[in-house]
Design a protein around this motif. Structure first.
Motif, mmCIF file in Angstrom:
data_model
loop_
_atom_site.group_PDB
_atom_site.id
_atom_site.type_symbol
_atom_site.label_atom_id
_atom_site.label_comp_id
_atom_site.label_asym_id
_atom_site.label_seq_id
_atom_site.Cartn_x
_atom_site.Cartn_y
_atom_site.Cartn_z
ATOM 1 N N THR A 192 0.865 -1.180 0.000
ATOM 2 C CA THR A 192 0.000 0.000 0.000
ATOM 3 C C THR A 192 0.900 1.229 0.000
ATOM 4 O O THR A 192 1.742 1.397 0.883
ATOM 5 C CB THR A 192 -0.900 0.022 1.253
ATOM 6 O OG1 THR A 192 -1.732 -1.138 1.241
ATOM 7 C CG2 THR A 192 -1.781 1.268 1.266
ATOM 8 N N GLY B 45 1.192 5.390 0.033
ATOM 9 C CA GLY B 45 0.549 6.676 0.282
ATOM 10 C C GLY B 45 1.177 7.676 -0.678
ATOM 11 O O GLY B 45 2.409 7.816 -0.691
ATOM 12 N N GLY C 43 -4.264 -0.343 5.306
ATOM 13 C CA GLY C 43 -3.015 -0.013 5.973
ATOM 14 C C GLY C 43 -2.458 -1.181 6.759
ATOM 15 O O GLY C 43 -3.009 -2.264 6.714
ATOM 16 N N PRO C 44 -1.359 -0.958 7.486
ATOM 17 C CA PRO C 44 -0.668 0.321 7.469
ATOM 18 C C PRO C 44 -0.026 0.589 6.109
ATOM 19 O O PRO C 44 0.389 -0.344 5.417
ATOM 20 C CB PRO C 44 0.401 0.182 8.557
ATOM 21 C CG PRO C 44 0.591 -1.283 8.739
ATOM 22 C CD PRO C 44 -0.697 -1.942 8.355
ATOM 23 N N VAL C 45 0.020 1.861 5.772
ATOM 24 C CA VAL C 45 0.677 2.266 4.530
ATOM 25 C C VAL C 45 2.143 1.831 4.617
ATOM 26 O O VAL C 45 2.809 2.061 5.620
ATOM 27 C CB VAL C 45 0.541 3.797 4.367
ATOM 28 C CG1 VAL C 45 1.477 4.324 3.298
ATOM 29 C CG2 VAL C 45 -0.913 4.169 4.064
ATOM 30 N N ASP C 46 2.620 1.171 3.575
ATOM 31 C CA ASP C 46 4.009 0.695 3.594
ATOM 32 C C ASP C 46 4.987 1.833 3.370
ATOM 33 O O ASP C 46 6.060 1.873 3.982
ATOM 34 C CB ASP C 46 4.209 -0.373 2.514
ATOM 35 C CG ASP C 46 3.464 -1.638 2.877
ATOM 36 O OD1 ASP C 46 3.890 -2.298 3.839
ATOM 37 O OD2 ASP C 46 2.437 -1.934 2.240
ATOM 38 N N GLN D 208 4.886 6.155 2.606
ATOM 39 C CA GLN D 208 4.151 7.400 2.372
ATOM 40 C C GLN D 208 5.093 8.410 1.728
ATOM 41 O O GLN D 208 6.121 8.772 2.294
ATOM 42 C CB GLN D 208 3.622 7.966 3.696
ATOM 43 C CG GLN D 208 2.927 9.310 3.569
ATOM 44 C CD GLN D 208 1.630 9.217 2.779
ATOM 45 O OE1 GLN D 208 0.739 8.462 3.142
ATOM 46 N NE2 GLN D 208 1.521 9.988 1.699
ATOM 47 N N SER E 76 -2.448 9.618 10.764
ATOM 48 C CA SER E 76 -2.464 8.664 9.647
ATOM 49 C C SER E 76 -1.123 8.687 8.925
ATOM 50 O O SER E 76 -0.591 7.635 8.551
ATOM 51 C CB SER E 76 -3.574 9.014 8.655
ATOM 52 O OG SER E 76 -4.797 9.170 9.331
ATOM 53 N N LYS F 121 1.562 6.891 10.866
ATOM 54 C CA LYS F 121 1.405 5.436 10.989
ATOM 55 C C LYS F 121 2.102 4.679 9.864
ATOM 56 O O LYS F 121 2.253 3.465 9.926
ATOM 57 C CB LYS F 121 -0.082 5.073 10.979
ATOM 58 C CG LYS F 121 -0.719 5.091 12.348
ATOM 59 C CD LYS F 121 -2.118 4.492 12.261
ATOM 60 C CE LYS F 121 -3.141 5.477 12.775
ATOM 61 N NZ LYS F 121 -4.504 5.174 12.428
ATOM 62 N N ALA F 122 2.482 5.383 8.791
ATOM 63 C CA ALA F 122 3.131 4.702 7.666
ATOM 64 C C ALA F 122 4.423 4.041 8.139
ATOM 65 O O ALA F 122 5.135 4.588 8.984
ATOM 66 C CB ALA F 122 3.424 5.701 6.557
ATOM 67 N N ARG F 123 4.717 2.879 7.566
ATOM 68 C CA ARG F 123 5.929 2.163 7.989
ATOM 69 C C ARG F 123 7.199 2.935 7.611
ATOM 70 O O ARG F 123 8.191 2.896 8.299
ATOM 71 C CB ARG F 123 5.984 0.797 7.311
ATOM 72 C CG ARG F 123 4.957 -0.166 7.841
ATOM 73 C CD ARG F 123 5.308 -1.592 7.429
ATOM 74 N NE ARG F 123 4.558 -2.537 8.207
ATOM 75 C CZ ARG F 123 3.533 -3.229 7.733
ATOM 76 N NH1 ARG F 123 3.154 -3.100 6.479
ATOM 77 N NH2 ARG F 123 2.869 -4.074 8.509
ATOM 78 N N ILE G 228 8.562 6.681 5.473
ATOM 79 C CA ILE G 228 8.176 7.973 4.884
ATOM 80 C C ILE G 228 9.305 8.462 3.985
ATOM 81 O O ILE G 228 10.486 8.381 4.349
ATOM 82 C CB ILE G 228 7.862 8.992 5.999
ATOM 83 C CG1 ILE G 228 6.545 8.557 6.684
ATOM 84 C CG2 ILE G 228 7.749 10.408 5.438
ATOM 85 C CD1 ILE G 228 6.075 9.421 7.791
#
Ligand code: F6R
Length: 242
Positions: free
Chosen positions: A31, A33, A124-127, A129, A186, A189-191, A193
């Motif tokens: 996923t 972002g 999610g979690p977004v992998d 972002q 949100s 929370k991404a793994r 960035i």
């Protein structure tokens, strides 16, 4: 935090695309972002080229975008949905049903925000972002304020943001005054960035965000608390870092 400064635009874009491509190669159902604006365009161009060379596929990828203007239909040329279709989704093999951008034209914006949060939780979690940064330190459209909001919400755009984005519209009067944005919780929370910034006009805010205090007056400074952030800068944007 891993901050890298590049002499050449193309190397920056290749590095950003390479990080995303590595993720897709190890996790085809990732996923992502995604962000709009000028900053990620070169990365999307590189990803498209890698897709055409059969190095990566988006066939099983899901995406959630950070934000969308309120009041623009999705087919408006300056909507973030149109931007994403043009710069990435129409160019690769991602099923459009796997892509989500907030609907800024929803009849009930609060319900749209709540539905978007549920979607982020489901996918999610977004992998990874992808982020740009505003001149005022915004990430997504989380503008500087005394307090920030965790979840997806409707925001009044700062005049500085509207002025910066007027370059995409006929006049500043056409720039929407509101947007829907993912909230800072949100985003955090991404793994992983990946933040991109270019140009001397971003040098001061990059310095504030990554070497200054962690404060809601500069939302990007919260990224100092995230365990896995990569920042890719051109020489100008990194010129005020020691
Ligand atoms: C866009 C977004 C914004 C931009 C920021 C920088 O989806 O969320 O935070 O990343 O305004 O914009 P550019 O890249 O045009 O300088």
């Amino acid at each position: 935090m891993n901050i890298r400064i590049f002499e050449h635009e193309d190397d920056l874009n290749a590095a950003g695309a390479g990080i995303i491509a590595s993720l897709l190669q190890t996790k085809p159902r990732a996923t992502l972002g995604l962000a709009t604006g000028s900053s990620p365009v070169g990365i999307y161009r590189h990803l498209t080229a890698m897709y055409h060379r059969n190095l990566i596929s988006f066939a099983q990828v899901s995406t959630v975008n950070l934000d969308e203007y309120v009041g623009l239909s999705s087919d408006h040329p300056e909507s973030y949905r149109s931007f994403m279709n043009k710069h990435l989704f129409d160019e690769v093999d991602i099923p459009l049903a796997n892509t989500r951008v907030p609907n800024g034209n929803a009849p009930d914006l609060q319900a749209e925000c709540a539905a978007y949060d549920r979607l982020i939780d489901d996918r999610g979690p977004v992998d990874l972002q992808l982020l740009g940064i505003g001149h005022n330190g915004h990430i997504g459209f989380n503008e500087p304020a005394e307090s920030l909001i965790g979840g997806t919400h409707v925001v009044e755009l700062d005049e500085q943001t509207r002025t910066a984005n007027a370059r995409f519209f006929d006049s500043i009067d056409d720039v929407p005054r509101q947007a829907i944005t993912m909230g800072v919780a949100s985003i955090m929370k991404a793994r992983q960035i990946l933040l991109i910034a270019r140009g001397g006009d971003k040098a001061d805010i990059i310095r504030r965000a990554f070497t200054g205090p962690i404060t809601t007056a500069c939302p990007a400074s919260l990224l100092q608390c995230h365990p896995h952030v990569v920042v890719l800068l051109d020489r100008e944007a990194g010129s005020r870092l020691s």
